[in-house]
Design an enzyme around this catalytic site. Structure first.
Site, short mmCIF file in Angstrom:
data_model
loop_
_atom_site.label_atom_id
_atom_site.label_comp_id
_atom_site.label_asym_id
_atom_site.label_seq_id
_atom_site.Cartn_x
_atom_site.Cartn_y
_atom_site.Cartn_z
N LYS A 10 -31.96 -90.44 -20.16
CA LYS A 10 -33.25 -90.52 -19.77
C LYS A 10 -33.53 -89.44 -18.41
CE LYS A 10 -33.19 -95.88 -20.13
NZ LYS A 10 -33.81 -97.15 -19.28
N TYR A 50 -41.37 -98.84 -26.65
CA TYR A 50 -41.24 -99.94 -25.62
C TYR A 50 -42.25 -100.98 -25.94
CZ TYR A 50 -37.78 -97.66 -22.23
OH TYR A 50 -36.85 -96.95 -21.76
N ARG A 86 -23.48 -99.31 -26.22
CA ARG A 86 -24.05 -100.39 -24.99
C ARG A 86 -22.63 -100.47 -24.27
NH1 ARG A 86 -28.74 -102.10 -24.93
NH2 ARG A 86 -28.33 -103.32 -23.13
N THR A 92 -27.44 -103.11 -17.70
CA THR A 92 -28.82 -102.45 -17.21
C THR A 92 -28.92 -102.03 -15.99
OG1 THR A 92 -29.69 -104.06 -19.11
CG2 THR A 92 -31.13 -102.90 -17.53
N ARG A 103 -23.69 -95.83 -16.89
CA ARG A 103 -24.60 -96.28 -15.84
C ARG A 103 -23.93 -96.62 -14.56
NH1 ARG A 103 -28.15 -100.26 -19.73
NH2 ARG A 103 -29.72 -98.92 -20.00
N ASN A 113 -32.07 -95.75 -15.05
CA ASN A 113 -30.60 -96.16 -15.20
C ASN A 113 -30.13 -95.31 -16.21
OD1 ASN A 113 -31.96 -96.89 -17.38
ND2 ASN A 113 -31.22 -99.20 -17.31
N HIS A 116 -30.34 -94.87 -22.36
CA HIS A 116 -31.01 -96.03 -23.37
C HIS A 116 -29.98 -96.07 -24.65
CE1 HIS A 116 -33.67 -98.31 -26.07
NE2 HIS A 116 -33.18 -97.31 -26.77
N GLU A 127 -35.58 -97.51 -34.06
CA GLU A 127 -35.97 -96.32 -33.01
C GLU A 127 -35.27 -95.05 -33.65
OE1 GLU A 127 -34.92 -99.35 -29.43
OE2 GLU A 127 -33.46 -98.08 -29.65
#
Ligand code: IDP
Ligand code: MG
Length: 136
Positions: A10, A50, A86, A92, A103, A113, A116, A127
């Site tokens: 990000k 989003y 993940r 998150t 993160r 954060n 993604h 996506e």
């Protein structure tokens, strides 16, 4: 099962100069990078990406942030890639992210954060096609 997932580095992490460290970690964890591009996400593309969060109170903040500067879009392949990516990202909210996760190491806040990752279920194919139509 070999699968593909979608990831982003990000704008906060790109701006802070963490691109190299994050890419290096992704390779160390055994992901094959099948697509990678540095780009700035447009407002229309962010609204599609989003769209699932449209009803959430922080939606506007989310779209503004993700379009605020360059990101690195990633198509990642690995056995169980969706969960593995993940797990590598962590929770998150960086305050709840486990030691050793991206993160925990790189995120500034719950909004900014660092990375993604597609959620389980249907978001990975959606996506991937949105960002990598040429390879999917
Ligand atoms: P995820 O990125 O871990 O899948 P989601 O619940 O899908 O988390 O939320 C999408 C993104 O929205 C998060 O990565 C984060 O940047 C942002 N976000 C989530 N919860 C909040 C919040 O409470 N305040 C501000 N931003 C949030
Ligand atoms: Mg999510």
């Amino acid at each position: 099962m070999i699968e593909r997932t979608f990831g982003l580095i990000k704008p906060d992490a790109v701006a802070a100069g963490h691109t190299g460290a994050i890419i290096s970690r992704i390779e160390k964890e055994g992901f094959k990078i099948v697509g990678m591009k540095k780009m700035t996400i447009s407002r229309p593309q962010a609204e599609v990406f989003y769209g699932v969060h449209k009803a959430r109170p922080f939606y506007e903040e989310l779209v503004t942030f993700i379009t605020s500067g360059p990101v690195i879009a990633l198509a990642l392949e690995k056995d169980g890639a969706i969960k593995a990516w993940r797990d590598l990202m962590g929770a998150t909210n960086p305050a709840q992210a486990a030691e050793g996760t991206l993160r925990k190491q790189f995120a500034i806040s719950i909004g900014q954060n660092a990375t993604h990752g597609s959620d389980p279920a249907e978001t990975a194919p959606f996506e991937l096609v949105l960002f990598f139509p040429e390879i999917m």
